[in-house]
Design a protein around this motif. Structure first.
Motif, PDB file in Angstrom:
ATOM      1  N   HIS A  28      22.590 -17.018  61.699  1.00  0.00           N
ATOM      2  CA  HIS A  28      22.628 -16.725  60.213  1.00  0.00           C
ATOM      3  C   HIS A  28      23.584 -14.867  60.271  1.00  0.00           C
ATOM      4  N   VAL A  29      24.247 -14.643  59.485  1.00  0.00           N
ATOM      5  CA  VAL A  29      24.668 -13.265  59.765  1.00  0.00           C
ATOM      6  C   VAL A  29      24.869 -13.196  57.677  1.00  0.00           C
ATOM      7  N   TYR A  30      23.814 -11.898  57.900  1.00  0.00           N
ATOM      8  CA  TYR A  30      23.696 -11.214  56.495  1.00  0.00           C
ATOM      9  C   TYR A  30      24.331 -10.073  56.579  1.00  0.00           C
ATOM     10  N   PHE A  31      24.754  -9.465  54.802  1.00  0.00           N
ATOM     11  CA  PHE A  31      26.106  -8.530  54.926  1.00  0.00           C
ATOM     12  C   PHE A  31      24.882  -7.779  53.854  1.00  0.00           C
ATOM     13  N   GLY A  32      25.114  -6.669  54.484  1.00  0.00           N
ATOM     14  CA  GLY A  32      23.634  -5.980  53.533  1.00  0.00           C
ATOM     15  C   GLY A  32      24.496  -5.450  52.582  1.00  0.00           C
ATOM     16  N   ASP A  33      24.263  -4.591  51.309  1.00  0.00           N
ATOM     17  CA  ASP A  33      25.153  -3.146  50.627  1.00  0.00           C
ATOM     18  C   ASP A  33      25.615  -2.925  50.828  1.00  0.00           C
ATOM     19  N   PRO A  34      26.591  -1.951  50.689  1.00  0.00           N
ATOM     20  CA  PRO A  34      27.482  -0.794  51.623  1.00  0.00           C
ATOM     21  C   PRO A  34      26.706   0.598  51.458  1.00  0.00           C
ATOM     22  N   VAL A  35      26.559   1.093  51.906  1.00  0.00           N
ATOM     23  CA  VAL A  35      26.522   2.001  51.855  1.00  0.00           C
ATOM     24  C   VAL A  35      27.900   3.379  52.198  1.00  0.00           C
ATOM     25  N   SER A  36      27.480   4.042  51.307  1.00  0.00           N
ATOM     26  CA  SER A  36      28.214   5.493  50.941  1.00  0.00           C
ATOM     27  C   SER A  36      27.786   6.913  51.809  1.00  0.00           C
ATOM     28  N   LEU A  37      28.682   6.982  52.789  1.00  0.00           N
ATOM     29  CA  LEU A  37      28.213   8.080  53.425  1.00  0.00           C
ATOM     30  C   LEU A  37      28.684   9.523  52.868  1.00  0.00           C
ATOM     31  N   ARG A  38      28.806   9.212  51.630  1.00  0.00           N
ATOM     32  CA  ARG A  38      29.647  10.207  50.846  1.00  0.00           C
ATOM     33  C   ARG A  38      28.446  11.143  50.373  1.00  0.00           C
ATOM     34  N   SER A  39      27.602  10.264  49.531  1.00  0.00           N
ATOM     35  CA  SER A  39      26.548  10.211  49.078  1.00  0.00           C
ATOM     36  C   SER A  39      25.298  10.646  49.854  1.00  0.00           C
TER      37      SER A  39
END
Length: 383
Positions: A28-39
């Motif tokens: 099972h592969v689950y792609f989480g929400d993107p994380v903004s390095l800028r934020s």
């Protein structure tokens, strides 16, 4: 390594049919929400200083940058843990390890369903086959892992008592089987680590004073910081999260000064303590080995071999049932923790690292883990 890859061919594909037709489970592969390095960097790091310098020119980073990168790394690891997919087998083997070598099938199903609910209540991401009752899911998982467990006459049996004394890399096959089970069980641990450390602290602390339980929690968190992922400087928040999850499962009640175990909570706490008891015992055994070490200095290779031999003797004598200490990961993490805590001193001589034991510190750590010496209160604990 170094061996050329065989050429692919139709003949090879046909020969592989038998292997390809076997059931190895699901991925099972689950792609989480993107994380903004800028934020994440906003208000903390200025990117302007990097705009005029070519990327290929090495730069010595500031301490603030190192601290920021470390914090981001921890946060990413915690996000990965949060999004990790757990299978039914992970729950099944966690239950079996606390009831080895065998367990009644109906009792296993009941306990697995109970653990499923607890895992989801603690935020675990569990994949459970749709529209299938546990009475079907559990035997299917056991069949998939038939090299580890089997279902015989309504009894689920871990294959650890085969009588085979064959040794592989210094380990008996039954110990290898148990370590394989531990590897599956360990997938649960980062989900349960905070409430479990509170549970262990409650067991180790005389009385129910919240301040004393927090002191013990802090001690355990420091000792096992190489085993689990904790955000640095987040001890109090981790403690509060552990207490919150235990309150959510109605295992404890937290008052202004005390932490009280509910009648329902004994089952939950007993299971959580059972999950983490192997780590406490493993570190105790390693401390005992270090105190028995006759050499003034030793290398990591000598340490690993000696700990394994020391543990094997305890297992053979029946004075310990803690096979987890045979894991090289546990051994290496324990050594790193001992160095960090000042129990073992690490020196570099001629490009080789050697270690020597601080006996008073080792004795104190072993006694604190064994509840023989009270754990001191932290200097500041704003509870």
């Amino acid at each position: 390594l170094g061996v050329p890859k065989p050429k692919e061919s139709t003949t090879g594909l046909l020969k592989a049919r038998k292997i390809l037709s076997e059931n190895f489970g699901s991925i099972h592969v689950y792609f989480g929400d993107p994380v903004s390095l800028r934020s994440l960097a906003a208000g903390r790091m200025s990117r302007s200083s990097y705009n005029l310098v070519p990327r290929y020119i090495p730069q010595k980073q500031s301490e603030d940058m190192h601290a920021f990168v470390t914090e981001v790394a921890y946060k990413m690891e915690l996000l990965q843990i949060e999004n990790m997919v757990l299978s039914p087998w992970t729950l099944i083997v966690a239950v079996l390890l606390q009831n080895r070598p065998s367990m009644d099938f109906d009792a296993l199903v009941e306990k697995t369903l109970w653990l499923k609910g607890l895992t989801q209540a603690f935020g675990g991401f569990l994949i459970w086959p749709d529209n299938k009752p546990a009475e079907e899911v559990v035997p299917a998982s056991i069949l998939l892992h038939s090299n580890i467990a089997s279902l015989v006459k309504d009894q689920v049996i871990l294959k650890v008592d085969s009588g085979d004394s064959e040794v592989v890399d210094g380990l008996m096959l039954q110990h290898i089987t148990l370590l394989m089970c531990s590897a599956y069980r360990n997938q649960l641990l980062n989900i349960f680590v905070r409430p479990s450390l509170v549970a262990v602290a409650l067991q180790m602390t005389p009385g129910f004073r919240k301040e004393d339980v927090y002191s013990c929690f802090r001690f355990l968190r420091d000792v096992f910081a190489d085993e689990f992922i904790f955000l640095p400087g987040n001890t109090l928040k981790d403690f509060e999260e552990g207490c919150y999850l235990l309150c959510k499962s109605e295992a404890i009640q937290v008052t202004t000064k005390d932490i009280l175990v509910t009648e329902k909570g004994n089952t939950v706490l007993e299971f959580l303590v059972g999950l983490f008891k192997p780590f406490v015992e493993s570190y105790q055994i390693i401390c005992k080995y270090l105190l028995s070490e006759e050499e003034d200095h030793f290398s990591e290779e000598q340490y690993l071999a000696a700990v394994r031999k020391f543990t094997s003797q305890l297992l053979d004598q029946g004075t310990s049932q803690c096979y987890d200490v045979l894991s090289s990961d546990v051994q290496k993490n324990a050594l790193a923790a001992c160095v960090r805590l000042g129990v073992v001193e690490k020196k570099k001589i001629n490009n080789n690292c050697i270690f020597n034991v601080n006996e008073p510190a080792t004795t104190k750590l072993e006694e604190m883990l064994g509840c023989k010496t009270p754990i001191g209160k932290p200097a500041t604990a704003k509870l």
